[in-house]
Design a protein around this motif. Structure first.
Motif, PDB file in Angstrom:
ATOM      1  N   ASP A 125     -14.344  39.209 -17.730  1.00  0.00           N
ATOM      2  CA  ASP A 125     -15.156  40.384 -17.441  1.00  0.00           C
ATOM      3  C   ASP A 125     -16.559  40.199 -18.013  1.00  0.00           C
ATOM      4  O   ASP A 125     -16.820  39.259 -18.763  1.00  0.00           O
ATOM      5  CB  ASP A 125     -14.498  41.654 -17.985  1.00  0.00           C
ATOM      6  N   ALA A 126     -17.454  41.077 -17.651  1.00  0.00           N
ATOM      7  CA  ALA A 126     -18.846  40.940 -18.040  1.00  0.00           C
ATOM      8  C   ALA A 126     -19.029  40.990 -19.553  1.00  0.00           C
ATOM      9  O   ALA A 126     -19.923  40.358 -20.107  1.00  0.00           O
ATOM     10  CB  ALA A 126     -19.689  42.037 -17.367  1.00  0.00           C
ATOM     11  N   ALA A 127     -18.196  41.726 -20.214  1.00  0.00           N
ATOM     12  CA  ALA A 127     -18.291  41.851 -21.670  1.00  0.00           C
ATOM     13  C   ALA A 127     -17.684  40.653 -22.389  1.00  0.00           C
ATOM     14  O   ALA A 127     -17.788  40.561 -23.622  1.00  0.00           O
ATOM     15  CB  ALA A 127     -17.613  43.139 -22.128  1.00  0.00           C
ATOM     16  N   LYS A 128     -17.055  39.780 -21.612  1.00  0.00           N
ATOM     17  CA  LYS A 128     -16.415  38.572 -22.170  1.00  0.00           C
ATOM     18  C   LYS A 128     -15.311  38.923 -23.164  1.00  0.00           C
ATOM     19  O   LYS A 128     -15.038  38.162 -24.097  1.00  0.00           O
ATOM     20  CB  LYS A 128     -17.456  37.659 -22.828  1.00  0.00           C
ATOM     21  N   THR A 129     -14.679  40.062 -22.950  1.00  0.00           N
ATOM     22  CA  THR A 129     -13.588  40.442 -23.837  1.00  0.00           C
ATOM     23  C   THR A 129     -12.227  40.271 -23.194  1.00  0.00           C
ATOM     24  O   THR A 129     -11.205  40.318 -23.884  1.00  0.00           O
ATOM     25  CB  THR A 129     -13.738  41.910 -24.282  1.00  0.00           C
TER      26      THR A 129
ATOM     27  N   SER B 153     -17.857  36.813 -30.086  1.00  0.00           N
ATOM     28  CA  SER B 153     -19.136  36.484 -29.477  1.00  0.00           C
ATOM     29  C   SER B 153     -19.464  35.001 -29.528  1.00  0.00           C
ATOM     30  O   SER B 153     -20.219  34.505 -28.704  1.00  0.00           O
ATOM     31  CB  SER B 153     -20.251  37.280 -30.152  1.00  0.00           C
TER      32      SER B 153
ATOM     33  N   SER C 228     -10.115  40.507 -29.112  1.00  0.00           N
ATOM     34  CA  SER C 228     -10.761  41.453 -30.023  1.00  0.00           C
ATOM     35  C   SER C 228     -11.133  40.724 -31.307  1.00  0.00           C
ATOM     36  O   SER C 228     -10.596  39.676 -31.631  1.00  0.00           O
ATOM     37  CB  SER C 228      -9.844  42.637 -30.319  1.00  0.00           C
TER      38      SER C 228
END
Length: 121
Positions: free
Chosen positions: A71-75, A28, A24
């Protein structure tokens, strides 16, 4: 950036575990995320990592058994560990860096609290 690892536990040799690391904050632009482990009485060692572009690398000892993914969100970073061995026992940490693409633990900028993995014979 905050990292929170989970998923550790105790398994018998040959078993599997899946670790998760939720990131978190300003994630990015993280250049690399990875997993490290520290066995009792030993130094923390790099296990596997994934660059921002998705390329992965790992130590020979876990190739064919451990898989790093996200995951796709890269989180969220995952570590699927199969065919676990007693020598895989240790505290597993996820880490991330802002600039470096190296796996050198001294280059990591962020560390999560570890999660214990114990493999019994």
């Amino acid at each position: 950036v905050q990292l929170q690892a989970s998923g550790g536990g105790t398994v018998q040799a040959g078993g599997s575990l899946r670790l998760s690391c939720v990131a978190s904050g300003s994630i990015s632009r993280l250049s690399v995320m990875g997993w490290y482990r520290q066995a009792p009485g030993k130094q923390r060692e790099w296990v596997t990592s994934m660059l921002r572009d998705g390329r992965t690398s790992s130590i020979n000892a876990v190739k064919g058994r451990f898989t790093i993914s996200r995951d796709a969100a890269k989180t969220t970073l995952y570590l699927q560990m199969n065919n676990l061995k007693t020598e895989d026992t240790g505290v597993y940490y996820c880490a991330a860096a802002k600039y470096t693409k190296s796996e050198d633990k001294n280059g990591m900028d962020y560390w999560g609290k570890g999660t214990q993995v114990t493999v019994s014979s």
